[in-house]
Design an enzyme around this catalytic site. Structure first.
Site, PDB file in Angstrom:
ATOM      1  N   ASP A   1      -4.860  -9.282   0.188  1.00 15.45           N
ATOM      2  CA  ASP A   1      -4.908  -8.542   1.448  1.00 15.45           C
ATOM      3  C   ASP A   1      -6.044  -8.971   2.371  1.00 15.45           C
ATOM      4  OD1 ASP A   1      -4.469  -6.687   3.420  1.00 15.45           O
ATOM      5  OD2 ASP A   1      -4.864  -4.933   2.215  1.00 15.45           O
TER       6      ASP A   1
ATOM      7  N   HIS B   1       0.835  -1.210   0.000  1.00 20.23           N
ATOM      8  CA  HIS B   1       0.000   0.000   0.000  1.00 20.23           C
ATOM      9  C   HIS B   1       0.866   1.255   0.000  1.00 20.23           C
ATOM     10  CE1 HIS B   1      -3.154  -2.778   1.133  1.00 20.23           C
ATOM     11  NE2 HIS B   1      -2.753  -2.894   2.366  1.00 20.23           N
TER      12      HIS B   1
HETATM   13 ZN    ZN Z   1      -2.270  -5.651   4.914  1.00 14.60          ZN
END
Ligand code: ZN
Length: 453
Positions: free
Chosen positions: A322, A271
């Site tokens: 994720d 991210h």
């Molecule tokens: Zn994560």
């Protein structure tokens, strides 16, 4: 006698090739790739295009239990942070048996989607009171065992999580199952080294985020080993995280990392959503992989990574599922591109000199994912692990298309079910769209989730 398969068409590092014979040894390593071969009688005949299996570079297995259950607008300010409160409530209750059952079924679903190895970013370490289990590696071993039973490759990333905010703030009660001292963490790494040997296994270092560790801890952990194991970190998922880092250090998270640590190709920055131009340049120059999880980032309202600039500069990236709100190579790559189209109000944003979006996305995510996992995969070539996906050559959308248009059909007009067969390390784990254990594993998953939520 080596095992072998024959592909009518296959995606090799040098491009698409016809009539490809692939041989591999007992440990599942490719020993020969022969282009323009005639099909030998003893080889498996693949019924569609053969491509390398995709590495999934970011997973929190237990979060699959709550996927789709946090889509209720209870708070006008719903964000990552309110989602995290719901996730912490689930975390408080999970047992090792439940985690193994949840992870096993998750990994089976990953295989069916075309992922052949996963980097498990594992931070649920201790019992519900925050005490280490009798075996402090209990939870880590459960996810390894789930991967073994499902038949997926794994890079295990035990997470160092020590603090609740920038500058070494104390952790909250909801984080007590995650917490280690540096010494405890290094012992866990040592304990797990043996478990992570062998084909398809790798051990890596992992820092939960810059919120959760200090610079001293990062340096001590990195200095504890001379090997080239992968290093993962959540870096800049949320604007609040950027703001908090600025307030603490006067630097943005990616800036802070590059100012303080020698980041290289071992690193995977999960991210890197909020990256300014100077941060994009630093990432590209270092050779680190950007770990992108488009469906989760969209689901959590995180923001959009500047993928066009990053790709144009030659940046490396891979994809992860994720929080597992989606288990689909198709969706991750499609939404990576679509996010940029929506942002720029233009089509065909992510590509290289060949101009083919799907071909660029798939090849890039293979290479970036393999680098991030530290595994020899993602290529149909001698010395790589035989992790392969056979697409459904009988599907009407895939008939009569060739080369990168095959990937274009699959990624932009197709579905998971175009994945017909999947091989990991020379063994078929999905055949005709099915995994041998999926019904039994699905029942165990449902029972575990019923008990846990
Ligand atoms: Zn994560």
């Amino acid at each position: 006698m080596p095992k072998s398969l024959f592909a009518p068409t296959a995606l090799l590092p040098e491009g698409w090739a016809q009539n490809v014979l692939v041989e591999f040894d007992r440990s599942g390593i490719i020993t020969k790739v022969h282009v323009g071969a005639s099909a030998p009688q003893d080889a498996v005949q693949c019924q569609g295009p053969v491509i390398p299996g995709m590495p999934n570079l970011h997973s929190h297995a237990f979060q699959r239990a709550m996927a789709g259950l946090a889509e209720v607008a209870l708070n006008p300010e719903d964000s990552f942070w309110t989602w995290r409160d719901v996730m912490y409530r689930l975390v408080g209750r999970l047992t090792p048996d439940q985690v193994e059952d949840i992870a096993r079924y998750l990994y089976i679903d990953m295989l069916k989607a075309g992922y052949t190895a996963v980097a498990e970013f594992h931070y649920l370490h201790h019992d519900s009171d925050g005490r280490p289990y009798a075996d402090p590696a209990e939870m880590s071993r459960r996810v390894l065992r789930a991967a073994e039973r499902a038949g997926i490759g794994m890079t295990l990333l035990p997470v160092l999580y020590a603090h609740g905010g920038f500058g070494g703030r104390p952790p909250s009660d909801g984080q007590k199952r995650f917490i280690h001292s540096t010494d405890g963490y290094l012992k866990l790494q040592e304990t797990l080294a043996k478990d992570c040997q062998g084909p398809g296994r790798r051990l890596g270092f992992c820092f939960h985020s810059l919120r959760a560790v200090t610079l001293e801890q990062i340096k001590e952990v990195l200095g504890s080993s001379a090997d080239d194991r992968p290093v993962h970190v959540h870096i800049a998922e949320q604007q609040k995280e950027v703001d908090d880092c600025l307030a603490w250090s006067a630097l943005r998270p990616i800036e802070w990392l590059y100012d303080n640590v020698a980041v290289d190709g071992r690193w995977c920055l999960i991210h890197a959503t909020h990256a300014e131009a100077n941060e994009v340049t630093a990432m590209v120059t270092s050779g680190a992989v950007a770990g992108l999880c488009p469906t989760t980032e969209a689901n959590l309202g995180d923001g959009l990574f500047p993928a066009v600039d990053f790709a144009a500069a030659g940046g490396r990236f891979g994809i992860g599922s994720d929080s597992h709100v989606s288990l689909s190579v198709v969706e991750e790559l499609r939404w990576l591109e679509y996010g940029q189209r929506l942002k720029h109000e233009r089509r065909n944003r992510l590509h290289d000199a060949n101009k083919h979006v799907a071909g660029y996305l798939y090849r890039s995510a293979l290479a970036g994912g393999a680098q991030a996992l530290g595994q020899n995969m993602g290529r149909i070539s001698v010395g790589s692990r035989a992790d392969l996906v056979v697409l459904d050559g009988q599907h009407p959308l895939l008939a009569h298309v060739e080369k990168d248009d095959i990937l274009g059909r699959w990624l932009f007009a197709g579905l998971n079910r175009m994945v017909k067969d999947v091989m990991v390390g020379g063994d078929w784990v999905v055949q005709d769209g099915r995994h041998a254990d999926e019904i039994e594993a699905g029942r165990a998953f449902a029972a575990a989730v019923k008990a846990a939520i």
